[in-house]
Design a protein around this motif. Structure first.
Motif: not given
Length: 69
Positions: A61-65
């Motif tokens: 799971i990746r969170v990208v701003v």
């Protein structure tokens, strides 16, 4: 990414690993009905639930701003 796409990814990866929904449920400690709902795109899983499933399935799971203008 929407819930239908997440469900498709979970389903495809589970099948690639030759796991039944029952197997994934036992390994992740996520209710099988929840897995069925996620795979059908009808569930609204918590981040914790997705994290448990993704760990077993070898997914991240990746969170990208996003850039703001």
């Amino acid at each position: 990414m929407d819930l239908i796409e997440i469900g498709r990814i979970v389903n495809e990866r589970r099948l690639m690993l030759r796991l039944r929904q029952e197997d994934l449920s036992e390994m992740s400690e996520v209710n099988m009905k929840t897995i069925q709902q996620i795979e059908s795109g009808k569930g609204n899983p918590s981040l914790l639930t997705l994290s448990k499933l993704f760990e077993i399935l070898g997914l991240d799971i990746r969170v990208v701003v996003k850039q703001t203008e």
